[in-house]
Design a protein around this motif. Structure first.
Motif, PDB file in Angstrom:
ATOM      1  N   ILE A 101       0.874  -1.185   0.000  1.00 57.57           N
ATOM      2  CA  ILE A 101       0.000   0.000   0.000  1.00 57.57           C
ATOM      3  C   ILE A 101       0.905   1.228   0.000  1.00 57.57           C
ATOM      4  CG2 ILE A 101      -1.827   1.222   1.260  1.00 57.57           C
ATOM      5  CD1 ILE A 101      -2.261  -1.694   2.617  1.00 57.57           C
ATOM      6  N   LYS A 102       0.616   2.153  -0.918  1.00 56.07           N
ATOM      7  CA  LYS A 102       1.491   3.304  -1.072  1.00 56.07           C
ATOM      8  C   LYS A 102       1.315   4.304   0.080  1.00 56.07           C
ATOM      9  CE  LYS A 102       2.573   5.961  -5.202  1.00 56.07           C
ATOM     10  NZ  LYS A 102       3.332   6.953  -4.678  1.00 56.07           N
ATOM     11  N   GLY A 103       2.405   4.778   0.642  1.00 57.83           N
ATOM     12  CA  GLY A 103       2.348   5.849   1.636  1.00 57.83           C
ATOM     13  C   GLY A 103       2.657   7.171   0.949  1.00 57.83           C
ATOM     14  N   ILE A 104       2.850   8.235   1.749  1.00 64.80           N
ATOM     15  CA  ILE A 104       3.121   9.518   1.078  1.00 64.80           C
ATOM     16  C   ILE A 104       4.612   9.760   0.885  1.00 64.80           C
ATOM     17  CG2 ILE A 104       0.967  10.703   1.623  1.00 64.80           C
ATOM     18  CD1 ILE A 104       2.205  11.985   3.950  1.00 64.80           C
ATOM     19  N   GLY A 105       5.454   8.874   1.385  1.00 63.33           N
ATOM     20  CA  GLY A 105       6.893   9.031   1.165  1.00 63.33           C
ATOM     21  C   GLY A 105       7.450  10.221   1.926  1.00 63.33           C
ATOM     22  N   GLY A 106       8.569  10.730   1.466  1.00 58.09           N
ATOM     23  CA  GLY A 106       9.166  11.902   2.104  1.00 58.09           C
ATOM     24  C   GLY A 106       9.822  11.584   3.434  1.00 58.09           C
ATOM     25  N   LEU A 107       9.741  12.516   4.369  1.00 61.43           N
ATOM     26  CA  LEU A 107      10.457  12.425   5.645  1.00 61.43           C
ATOM     27  C   LEU A 107       9.491  12.560   6.813  1.00 61.43           C
ATOM     28  CD1 LEU A 107      13.327  14.830   4.583  1.00 61.43           C
ATOM     29  CD2 LEU A 107      13.481  12.348   4.781  1.00 61.43           C
ATOM     30  N   PRO A 108       9.833  11.999   7.981  1.00 56.58           N
ATOM     31  CA  PRO A 108       8.907  12.091   9.118  1.00 56.58           C
ATOM     32  C   PRO A 108       8.758  13.514   9.660  1.00 56.58           C
ATOM     33  CG  PRO A 108      10.895  10.859   9.713  1.00 56.58           C
ATOM     34  CD  PRO A 108      11.023  11.182   8.264  1.00 56.58           C
ATOM     35  N   VAL A 109       7.520  13.890   9.926  1.00 54.59           N
ATOM     36  CA  VAL A 109       7.231  15.238  10.447  1.00 54.59           C
ATOM     37  C   VAL A 109       8.011  15.475  11.743  1.00 54.59           C
ATOM     38  CG1 VAL A 109       5.437  16.656  11.528  1.00 54.59           C
ATOM     39  CG2 VAL A 109       4.966  15.460   9.391  1.00 54.59           C
ATOM     40  N   GLY A 110       8.619  16.640  11.821  1.00 60.69           N
ATOM     41  CA  GLY A 110       9.361  16.994  13.034  1.00 60.69           C
ATOM     42  C   GLY A 110      10.854  16.732  12.883  1.00 60.69           C
ATOM     43  N   ALA A 111      11.234  16.017  11.815  1.00 59.80           N
ATOM     44  CA  ALA A 111      12.651  15.669  11.671  1.00 59.80           C
ATOM     45  C   ALA A 111      13.475  16.824  11.120  1.00 59.80           C
ATOM     46  CB  ALA A 111      12.812  14.445  10.775  1.00 59.80           C
ATOM     47  N   THR A 112      12.834  17.784  10.434  1.00 63.01           N
ATOM     48  CA  THR A 112      13.647  18.808   9.779  1.00 63.01           C
ATOM     49  C   THR A 112      13.435  20.225  10.325  1.00 63.01           C
ATOM     50  OG1 THR A 112      11.982  19.049   8.020  1.00 63.01           O
ATOM     51  CG2 THR A 112      13.776  17.506   7.610  1.00 63.01           C
ATOM     52  N   GLY A 113      12.460  20.419  11.213  1.00 61.75           N
ATOM     53  CA  GLY A 113      12.276  21.750  11.793  1.00 61.75           C
ATOM     54  C   GLY A 113      10.846  22.249  11.666  1.00 61.75           C
ATOM     55  N   LYS A 114      10.666  23.521  12.082  1.00 66.70           N
ATOM     56  CA  LYS A 114       9.305  24.064  12.130  1.00 66.70           C
ATOM     57  C   LYS A 114       9.156  25.235  11.170  1.00 66.70           C
ATOM     58  CE  LYS A 114       7.158  24.591  16.367  1.00 66.70           C
ATOM     59  NZ  LYS A 114       6.795  25.378  17.567  1.00 66.70           N
ATOM     60  N   VAL A 115       7.998  25.323  10.500  1.00 69.60           N
ATOM     61  CA  VAL A 115       7.716  26.451   9.608  1.00 69.60           C
ATOM     62  C   VAL A 115       6.368  27.071   9.967  1.00 69.60           C
ATOM     63  CG1 VAL A 115       9.081  25.596   7.640  1.00 69.60           C
ATOM     64  CG2 VAL A 115       6.691  24.894   7.883  1.00 69.60           C
ATOM     65  N   VAL A 116       6.176  28.318   9.544  1.00 68.86           N
ATOM     66  CA  VAL A 116       4.894  29.002   9.736  1.00 68.86           C
ATOM     67  C   VAL A 116       4.207  29.108   8.376  1.00 68.86           C
ATOM     68  CG1 VAL A 116       3.802  31.223  10.266  1.00 68.86           C
ATOM     69  CG2 VAL A 116       5.558  30.301  11.779  1.00 68.86           C
ATOM     70  N   SER A 117       3.039  28.494   8.258  1.00 69.92           N
ATOM     71  CA  SER A 117       2.306  28.525   7.000  1.00 69.92           C
ATOM     72  C   SER A 117       1.290  29.659   7.022  1.00 69.92           C
ATOM     73  CB  SER A 117       1.580  27.193   6.810  1.00 69.92           C
ATOM     74  OG  SER A 117       0.428  27.364   6.010  1.00 69.92           O
ATOM     75  N   LEU A 118       1.333  30.522   6.009  1.00 66.52           N
ATOM     76  CA  LEU A 118       0.294  31.540   5.851  1.00 66.52           C
ATOM     77  C   LEU A 118      -0.818  30.886   5.039  1.00 66.52           C
ATOM     78  CD1 LEU A 118       2.470  34.676   5.090  1.00 66.52           C
ATOM     79  CD2 LEU A 118       1.658  33.819   7.261  1.00 66.52           C
ATOM     80  N   ILE A 119      -1.936  30.647   5.713  1.00 62.09           N
ATOM     81  CA  ILE A 119      -2.996  29.893   5.047  1.00 62.09           C
ATOM     82  C   ILE A 119      -4.179  30.811   4.775  1.00 62.09           C
ATOM     83  CG2 ILE A 119      -4.000  29.016   7.227  1.00 62.09           C
ATOM     84  CD1 ILE A 119      -4.464  26.353   5.557  1.00 62.09           C
ATOM     85  N   SER A 120      -4.717  30.696   3.548  1.00 64.69           N
ATOM     86  CA  SER A 120      -5.704  31.686   3.136  1.00 64.69           C
ATOM     87  C   SER A 120      -7.094  31.137   2.853  1.00 64.69           C
ATOM     88  CB  SER A 120      -5.212  32.387   1.872  1.00 64.69           C
ATOM     89  OG  SER A 120      -5.364  31.510   0.787  1.00 64.69           O
ATOM     90  N   GLY A 121      -7.238  29.856   2.746  1.00 63.95           N
ATOM     91  CA  GLY A 121      -8.565  29.325   2.438  1.00 63.95           C
ATOM     92  C   GLY A 121      -8.761  29.008   0.971  1.00 63.95           C
ATOM     93  N   GLY A 122      -7.805  29.418   0.131  1.00 64.72           N
ATOM     94  CA  GLY A 122      -7.867  29.061  -1.283  1.00 64.72           C
ATOM     95  C   GLY A 122      -7.349  27.648  -1.488  1.00 64.72           C
ATOM     96  N   LEU A 123      -7.093  27.315  -2.730  1.00 63.10           N
ATOM     97  CA  LEU A 123      -6.636  25.959  -3.028  1.00 63.10           C
ATOM     98  C   LEU A 123      -5.161  25.747  -2.714  1.00 63.10           C
ATOM     99  CD1 LEU A 123      -8.413  25.211  -6.390  1.00 63.10           C
ATOM    100  CD2 LEU A 123      -8.107  23.564  -4.537  1.00 63.10           C
ATOM    101  N   ASP A 124      -4.401  26.816  -2.869  1.00 62.80           N
ATOM    102  CA  ASP A 124      -2.955  26.641  -2.898  1.00 62.80           C
ATOM    103  C   ASP A 124      -2.290  26.471  -1.534  1.00 62.80           C
ATOM    104  OD1 ASP A 124      -2.832  27.045  -5.791  1.00 62.80           O
ATOM    105  OD2 ASP A 124      -3.461  29.071  -5.300  1.00 62.80           O
ATOM    106  N   SER A 125      -2.601  27.384  -0.600  1.00 59.78           N
ATOM    107  CA  SER A 125      -1.820  27.353   0.642  1.00 59.78           C
ATOM    108  C   SER A 125      -1.956  26.032   1.427  1.00 59.78           C
ATOM    109  CB  SER A 125      -2.098  28.573   1.519  1.00 59.78           C
ATOM    110  OG  SER A 125      -3.414  29.000   1.439  1.00 59.78           O
TER     111      SER A 125
END
Ligand code: ATP
Ligand code: MG
Length: 386
Positions: free
Chosen positions: A160-184
């Motif tokens: 079963i396919k997972g999402i790949g990549g790296l485990p959350v928390g392993a590379t640091g913290k970011v602040v996401s500016l989220i707007s309610g549109g599709l992109d953010s």
């Protein structure tokens, strides 16, 4: 019943490899309640989860959201003994109606006397003899996987396919500016996949009395919160600031200034949260604020670097991810982003930093910036253990 979890990228991390592996094990452990598993262990570049016999939790849905997992399989365990492996394999084969098969073995535990080639041959010949099945290496109807570890042999048929990549928390913290549109939301999700934990910030014009926007943001962030253990969302009232900006800045330039002021506020949240960088959903030239010229002027107001993981993506591909991660439906609910409040029909697309800075000299907003942070409504989402 066991789950064999594979990761890919972690394996390339040299000295840090064990840190990444431990983080992934921790994240799996904190997503599952103790009632669902007996043990979770690392073994030869894979993770083995032993499920409780009476487990009723939908492990599949949970593991599909844990970043760092490339794929996983529900497996049966056999003893490290060729006869026991044959016996368990036959049981699985007999349950299936397929007529052609392939066996792919991997020997992680080198002391086992059969290497992968010999195992494939021995087990293949056994199935041909015992069932009405034929080998097909190129187009089998069913593939059997056999993995030899020091903890036993694991046999399964579906990856079963997972999402790949790296485990959350392993590379640091970011602040996401989220707007309610599709992109953010998609941009934030991409950062989860790169191992970042994400704090969300949204600006809303509370004086416009559109509580629907906040509702929508809360639902979106709730959806995204399934990818990490604990999620914080800062809802920042932006109305008084906007009124001040509207008084001073001509409508042509307002959107640019709104976004520049958002960064000034978010910078303080970034510092408090000890996050390293910002994330936005910008994508070159998708909307007026996203011409290269405007992006340059907008990002110049941020002290910390701004990451824009969608900068070179086409809308079609962003929509595809939004559908996959389940944010599409929420993002497409009607709403009005405060960025488009009282702006010109033809906003500036080739802003110049000197001009914008000159206009901003007349803005008296330092107190309002402080006030907006004090009045922030902070919501916390805990990912419950399943
Ligand atoms: P999105 O689909 O994310 O809304 P967009 O293509 O509609 O993006 P804009 O609305 O100009 O473009 O927003 C560009 C980026 O600015 C967003 O992706 C987001 O990171 C940030 N942003 C815009 N409005 C807000 C807001 N009200 N609160 C927080 N961030 C915002
Ligand atoms: Mg938008």
């Amino acid at each position: 019943m066991f789950v064999v979890v594979h990761y890919e990228e972690i394996g390339t991390k040299g000295k840090n490899r064990s840190m990444f592996e431990k983080k992934l094990v921790d994240n799996i452990r904190s997503s599952l309640s103790k009632n669902s598993y007996e043990s979770i262990k690392r073994s030869y570049g894979r993770i083995l989860i032993e499920l409780k016999l009476d487990n009723k939790v939908d492990i599949k849905e949970i593991l599909k959201k844990i970043s760092g997992i490339a794929n996983f399989s529900f497996a049966v365990k056999a003893e490290l003994d060729i006869e026991d492996i044959k016996k368990e394999l036959l049981k699985i084969a007999e349950k299936n109606k397929e007529k052609t098969f392939r066996i792919s073995s991997r020997r992680g535990h080198k002391e086992f006397p059969y290497d992968s080639q010999k195992l494939n041959e021995e087990l293949g010949a056994y199935l041909v003899e015992k069932c009405d099945m034929k080998v097909s290496l190129s187009k089998p109807e069913i593939a059997f996987f056999v993995e030899i570890t020091e903890k036993g042999a694991f046999i399964y048929t579906d990856k079963i396919k997972g999402i790949g990549g790296l485990p959350v928390g392993a590379t640091g913290k970011v602040v996401s500016l989220i707007s309610g549109g599709l992109d953010s939301p998609v941009a934030a999700w991409k950062m989860f996949r790169r191992g970042c934990s994400v704090v969300f910030v949204h600006f809303n014009n509370e004086t416009l009395n559109k509580s629907g926007v906040e509702d929508k943001i809360v639902k979106l962030v709730e959806k995204l919160s399934h990818y990490q253990f604990k999620t914080r969302l800062y809802l920042i009232p932006f109305g008084r600031l906007q009124n001040e900006i509207i008084k001073v800045i001509p409508s042509k330039y307002r959107m640019i200034v709104y976004r520049r002021v958002m960064f000034k506020i978010a910078e303080k949240i970034l510092e408090n949260e000890k996050a390293l960088e910002f994330v936005t959903g910008d994508s070159v030239a998708q909307v007026a604020s996203q011409t290269l010229e405007n992006i340059k002027v907008i990002y110049a107001s941020a002290k910390s670097p701004v990451l824009s993981p969608l900068i070179g993506e086409n809308k079609k591909d962003i929509i595809k991810i939004a559908e996959e991660i389940g944010t599409f439906e929420l993002s497409t609910l009607p709403y009005e982003d405060c960025c488009s409040f009282l702006i010109d029909k033809h906003p500036e697309t080739k802003a110049k930093l000197e001009n914008i800075e000159k206009l901003e000299e007349n803005l008296k907003i330092n107190n309002l910036i402080e006030e907006s942070i004090e009045k922030a409504n902070i919501k916390v989402f805990m990912n419950k253990r399943f």
